[in-house]
Design an enzyme around this catalytic site. Structure first.
Site, PDB file in Angstrom:
ATOM      1  N   LYS A  36      33.503  23.139  45.082  1.00  0.00           N
ATOM      2  CA  LYS A  36      33.377  22.638  43.848  1.00  0.00           C
ATOM      3  C   LYS A  36      33.936  21.322  43.547  1.00  0.00           C
ATOM      4  O   LYS A  36      33.308  20.491  42.657  1.00  0.00           O
ATOM      5  CB  LYS A  36      33.636  23.777  43.232  1.00  0.00           C
ATOM      6  CG  LYS A  36      34.981  24.159  43.070  1.00  0.00           C
ATOM      7  CD  LYS A  36      35.273  25.472  42.507  1.00  0.00           C
ATOM      8  CE  LYS A  36      36.898  26.004  42.402  1.00  0.00           C
ATOM      9  NZ  LYS A  36      37.135  27.319  42.201  1.00  0.00           N
ATOM     10  N   ARG A 129      42.345  36.652  35.689  1.00  0.00           N
ATOM     11  CA  ARG A 129      41.082  36.006  35.648  1.00  0.00           C
ATOM     12  C   ARG A 129      39.865  36.896  35.783  1.00  0.00           C
ATOM     13  O   ARG A 129      40.068  37.989  35.241  1.00  0.00           O
ATOM     14  CB  ARG A 129      41.026  34.807  36.338  1.00  0.00           C
ATOM     15  CG  ARG A 129      39.991  33.556  35.809  1.00  0.00           C
ATOM     16  CD  ARG A 129      40.260  32.278  36.524  1.00  0.00           C
ATOM     17  NE  ARG A 129      39.241  32.385  37.998  1.00  0.00           N
ATOM     18  CZ  ARG A 129      38.887  31.602  38.750  1.00  0.00           C
ATOM     19  NH1 ARG A 129      39.468  30.346  38.770  1.00  0.00           N
ATOM     20  NH2 ARG A 129      38.308  32.046  39.753  1.00  0.00           N
TER      21      ARG A 129
HETATM   22  C1  LIG Z   1      37.869  27.546  43.242  1.00  0.00           C
HETATM   23  C2  LIG Z   1      37.726  28.969  43.890  1.00  0.00           C
HETATM   24  C3  LIG Z   1      38.170  29.192  45.130  1.00  0.00           C
HETATM   25  C4  LIG Z   1      38.932  27.949  45.861  1.00  0.00           C
HETATM   26  O1  LIG Z   1      40.346  27.756  45.406  1.00  0.00           O
HETATM   27  P1  LIG Z   1      41.239  26.950  46.157  1.00  0.00           P
HETATM   28  O2  LIG Z   1      42.652  26.908  45.410  1.00  0.00           O
HETATM   29  O3  LIG Z   1      40.617  25.463  45.980  1.00  0.00           O
HETATM   30  O4  LIG Z   1      41.225  27.020  47.512  1.00  0.00           O
HETATM   31  C5  LIG Z   1      38.210  30.449  45.712  1.00  0.00           C
HETATM   32  N1  LIG Z   1      37.653  31.359  44.883  1.00  0.00           N
HETATM   33  C6  LIG Z   1      37.236  31.248  43.554  1.00  0.00           C
HETATM   34  C7  LIG Z   1      36.581  32.423  42.999  1.00  0.00           C
HETATM   35  C8  LIG Z   1      37.273  30.200  43.067  1.00  0.00           C
HETATM   36  O5  LIG Z   1      36.659  30.038  41.795  1.00  0.00           O
END
Ligand SMILES: *Cc1c(COP(=O)(O)O)cnc(C)c1O
Length: 355
Positions: A36, A129
């Site tokens: 993302k 969350r």
């Molecule tokens: C963005 C996201 C991740 C990845 O997080 P990082 O800190 O970039 O490794 C993993 N799981 C979910 C649900 C996310 O939204």
């Protein structure tokens, strides 16, 4: 030209991915490569795939649509909107979920397409969350298992995102306990136990990962070479895969003190200044419309960032022993937030290098 650009070193990125992926695989952990931050640009996704990651994950369907032709599985990270159930089953092999009503909508759309859609149920272990509360999981799973076109592939959790909660033995073993409980009670097999994001990686490095966690969803750590529970650099990884590059558009010796009566700056704040005499000052073509200025730092450590307006970034070059000229490029390291913004901004270009 005329735009600042992010330089992406694909070779360094490939190295980071290989290092982390091999280490995780050795411990029986599969990685979902999270795309993302860089909007699932194909050039970068391909590097993930070439270095051993088979599944890419993004929070937006628009990004997953871009990579439908790549040779990988696609996961939707953000729990789906009720209104996008159809797009989810058409574009994702797996989605993360926490609402039974949405899962029923996915089942309904999957039925129409005559496919089975895989889900991972998210469990909230304290970060507050997304996720089902542990006390509600049995009821939800019972409902999910009635749905003919939904396959419950596993469970997962997300930590260190909203509440800043660090993955530890307590919350991660709760996840594996829930897995065993579900498998016993419902006589099912859950193939994925997803123990979080880049903040869980430190447990791989210090060899303390809870047995049974067999998946991590990693973005930042692969891209920036940092684990995110404590912000430590990862040994053997590059921290400068991405840099932001801007051009010097003005270079002059000017006073460090503005002259005249001080009112408000461009953002309505009343600025205050310290008199440091005459400075060798530069302006580069970058500003608050492009990036959160607090998230960038010049690679030349002797350059000081003085401030920014919407599209001008003002630097103090006095302490640097390099002889900067008009038209020169100044290179900045970025934190996660700055990377996210700069990869999303339409005013910033992207340049891929492989050396
Ligand atoms: C963005 C996201 C991740 C990845 O997080 P990082 O800190 O970039 O490794 C993993 N799981 C979910 C649900 C996310 O939204």
């Amino acid at each position: 030209m005329g735009n600042p650009f992010v330089k992406v070193n694909l070779k360094k990125l490939g190295h980071n991915i290989k290092v982390v992926n091999e280490l995780c695989n050795k411990m029986g952990i599969e990685i979902f490569g999270v795309t993302k931050v860089f909007c699932a640009r194909k050039e970068i996704c391909s590097v993930m795939i070439e270095n051993g990651i088979n599944t890419l994950a993004d929070s937006r369907i628009k990004n997953l649509e871009k990579i439908r032709d790549l040779n990988c599985k696609r996961v939707l990270l953000r729990i789906p909107c009720l209104s996008e159930a159809k797009e989810v089953v058409l574009n994702c092999d797996i989605s993360l979920n926490s609402e039974i009503e949405t899962i029923k909508a996915l089942d309904n759309e999957a039925k129409k397409e005559n496919i089975v859609h895989n889900i991972i149920l998210m469990i909230d272990l304290g970060d507050l969350r997304e996720g089902i509360l542990p006390e509600d999981i049995l009821t939800v799973v019972e409902e999910v298992l009635k749905l003919k076109n939904i396959n419950l592939k596993g469970i997962g959790t997300n930590l260190t995102c909203y509440g800043g909660i660090i993955p530890d033995n307590e919350n991660l073993s709760k996840l594996t306990e829930i897995k065993s409980e579900l498998e016993e009670k419902f006589k099912i097999t859950l193939s994925i136990v997803s123990g979080g994001n880049s903040s869980s990686l430190y447990k791989v490095f210090d060899n303390s990962m809870i047995k049974g966690i067999n998946n991590l969803r990693l973005g930042e750590s692969l891209l920036l070479g940092k684990e995110t529970a404590f912000g430590e650099d990862i040994k053997g990884c590059f921290t400068d895969v991405f840099t932001l590059n801007a051009e010097v558009i003005e270079l002059k010796s000017k006073s460090s003190m503005p002259k005249g009566k001080i009112g408000r700056d461009a953002f309505g704040n009343i600025p205050c200044f310290e008199d440091k005499g005459i400075m060798n000052r530069a302006i580069v073509n970058l500003g608050k419309q492009d990036v959160r200025v607090e998230g960038i730092s010049p690679k030349d450590k002797d350059i000081e960032v003085l401030g920014a307006s919407s599209d001008h970034l003002i630097l103090n070059l006095s302490k640097s022993n390099k002889n900067y000229k008009l038209g020169d490029t100044i290179e900045f390291n970025m934190d996660y937030g700055a990377l996210l913004q700069s990869m999303t901004s339409e005013y910033i270009d992207i340049k891929y290098v492989v050396e």
